[in-house]
Design a protein around this motif. Structure first.
Motif, mmCIF file in Angstrom:
data_model
loop_
_atom_site.group_PDB
_atom_site.id
_atom_site.type_symbol
_atom_site.label_atom_id
_atom_site.label_comp_id
_atom_site.label_asym_id
_atom_site.label_seq_id
_atom_site.Cartn_x
_atom_site.Cartn_y
_atom_site.Cartn_z
ATOM 1 N N LEU A 44 31.479 52.724 98.733
ATOM 2 C CA LEU A 44 30.942 52.012 99.896
ATOM 3 C C LEU A 44 31.047 50.500 99.741
ATOM 4 C CD1 LEU A 44 27.821 54.214 100.689
ATOM 5 C CD2 LEU A 44 29.808 53.862 102.167
ATOM 6 N N LEU A 45 30.720 49.999 98.549
ATOM 7 C CA LEU A 45 30.837 48.555 98.305
ATOM 8 C C LEU A 45 32.283 48.081 98.446
ATOM 9 C CD1 LEU A 45 28.480 47.859 95.262
ATOM 10 C CD2 LEU A 45 28.187 47.117 97.626
ATOM 11 N N ARG A 46 33.190 48.868 97.903
ATOM 12 C CA ARG A 46 34.598 48.454 97.918
ATOM 13 C C ARG A 46 35.188 48.473 99.332
ATOM 14 N NH1 ARG A 46 38.127 45.012 96.153
ATOM 15 N NH2 ARG A 46 40.191 45.884 95.933
ATOM 16 N N ILE A 47 34.865 49.498 100.123
ATOM 17 C CA ILE A 47 35.428 49.507 101.480
ATOM 18 C C ILE A 47 34.819 48.385 102.315
ATOM 19 C CG2 ILE A 47 36.154 51.928 101.454
ATOM 20 C CD1 ILE A 47 33.776 52.660 103.135
ATOM 21 N N LYS A 48 33.593 48.014 101.986
ATOM 22 C CA LYS A 48 32.985 46.867 102.677
ATOM 23 C C LYS A 48 33.712 45.575 102.281
ATOM 24 C CE LYS A 48 28.633 44.509 103.517
ATOM 25 N NZ LYS A 48 27.205 44.433 103.212
ATOM 26 N N ALA A 88 43.047 54.659 92.738
ATOM 27 C CA ALA A 88 44.326 54.009 93.066
ATOM 28 C C ALA A 88 44.247 53.274 94.400
ATOM 29 C CB ALA A 88 45.442 55.043 93.096
ATOM 30 N N VAL A 89 43.684 53.906 95.407
ATOM 31 C CA VAL A 89 43.634 53.303 96.745
ATOM 32 C C VAL A 89 42.678 52.120 96.779
ATOM 33 C CG1 VAL A 89 42.903 53.728 99.132
ATOM 34 C CG2 VAL A 89 44.365 55.368 97.973
ATOM 35 N N LEU A 90 41.518 52.263 96.141
ATOM 36 C CA LEU A 90 40.501 51.202 96.194
ATOM 37 C C LEU A 90 40.630 50.189 95.056
ATOM 38 C CD1 LEU A 90 37.405 53.371 97.160
ATOM 39 C CD2 LEU A 90 38.767 51.901 98.654
ATOM 40 N N ASP A 91 41.417 50.512 94.030
ATOM 41 C CA ASP A 91 41.586 49.661 92.855
ATOM 42 C C ASP A 91 40.242 49.320 92.225
ATOM 43 O OD1 ASP A 91 43.093 48.336 90.934
ATOM 44 O OD2 ASP A 91 42.952 46.415 91.990
ATOM 45 N N ILE A 92 39.461 50.375 91.969
ATOM 46 C CA ILE A 92 38.174 50.227 91.291
ATOM 47 C C ILE A 92 38.078 51.245 90.166
ATOM 48 C CG2 ILE A 92 36.885 49.261 93.236
ATOM 49 C CD1 ILE A 92 35.773 52.095 93.770
ATOM 50 N N PRO A 93 37.309 50.939 89.119
ATOM 51 C CA PRO A 93 37.180 51.896 88.012
ATOM 52 C C PRO A 93 36.219 53.025 88.361
ATOM 53 C CG PRO A 93 35.898 49.926 87.553
ATOM 54 C CD PRO A 93 36.630 49.679 88.841
ATOM 55 N N LEU A 94 36.700 54.238 88.268
ATOM 56 C CA LEU A 94 35.843 55.412 88.429
ATOM 57 C C LEU A 94 35.938 56.295 87.192
ATOM 58 C CD1 LEU A 94 36.673 56.309 92.143
ATOM 59 C CD2 LEU A 94 34.657 55.121 91.282
ATOM 60 N N LEU A 95 37.061 56.266 86.549
ATOM 61 C CA LEU A 95 37.295 57.004 85.308
ATOM 62 C C LEU A 95 37.627 55.999 84.216
ATOM 63 C CD1 LEU A 95 39.653 59.729 86.805
ATOM 64 C CD2 LEU A 95 37.261 60.030 86.180
ATOM 65 N N PHE A 96 37.369 56.356 82.977
ATOM 66 C CA PHE A 96 37.647 55.406 81.902
ATOM 67 C C PHE A 96 39.132 55.105 81.781
ATOM 68 C CE2 PHE A 96 37.965 53.709 77.623
ATOM 69 C CZ PHE A 96 36.999 52.718 77.706
#
Length: 153
Positions: A44-48, A88-96
């Motif tokens: 949510l933060l990233r799409i914002k 990949a789409v949001l370019d944020i860390p979700l997995l190590f």
């Protein structure tokens, strides 16, 4: 006394409640739900930040808007495939692995030796560049980037 008992009986449903079963399931899935909510918050933060709507994310991931609604509700048990796509789409860390890929990219572009300390939550990386100075990069577990600190010599 009968009057109070009758009033109470009217308030109580005759249908069997699944409350105890639901609570047991929730307790069993507590860790997964916590992680799912953390991921939902990051998404949510990233799409914002990107100025997107949930519909935009659905199009980029090639899923239905209903699937995105499930993801951002924090109650979806996400597959590794979905997590990789979101990352990949949001370019944020979700997995190590996201952090490891960023470390490798940094190592390649800065021609440095990187040592990792996996014992701490998140990770701390000490970078020794090809110059005498030393830089310390740190990131928290829920961070989207690195903080850079020059170390005293």
């Amino acid at each position: 006394m009968t009057n109070k008992r009758e009033k109470f009986s009217k308030l109580v449903s005759n249908e069997k409640s699944n409350t105890l079963q639901n609570l047991k399931e929730r307790k069993k899935n507590r860790a997964m739900l916590r992680e799912s909510k953390n991921i939902a918050f990051k998404v949510l933060l990233r799409i914002k930040e990107l100025g997107w709507k949930q519909k935009d994310l659905a199009e980029k991931l090639e899923v239905t808007p209903q699937q995105i609604t499930k993801i951002v509700s924090g109650k979806e048990n996400l597959t590794i495939d979905t997590l990789v796509k979101l990352q990949a789409v949001l370019d944020i860390p979700l997995l190590f692995s996201y952090a490891e890929n960023k470390i490798n990219a940094f190592e390649d572009t800065h021609k440095v030796e990187i040592k990792q300390d996996y014992a701490k939550p998140g990770f701390t990386i000490c970078v020794t560049p090809n110059t005498p100075s030393v830089v310390k990069m740190t990131t928290a577990q829920n961070s989207n980037g690195f903080d850079y600190y020059p170390l005293a010599q």
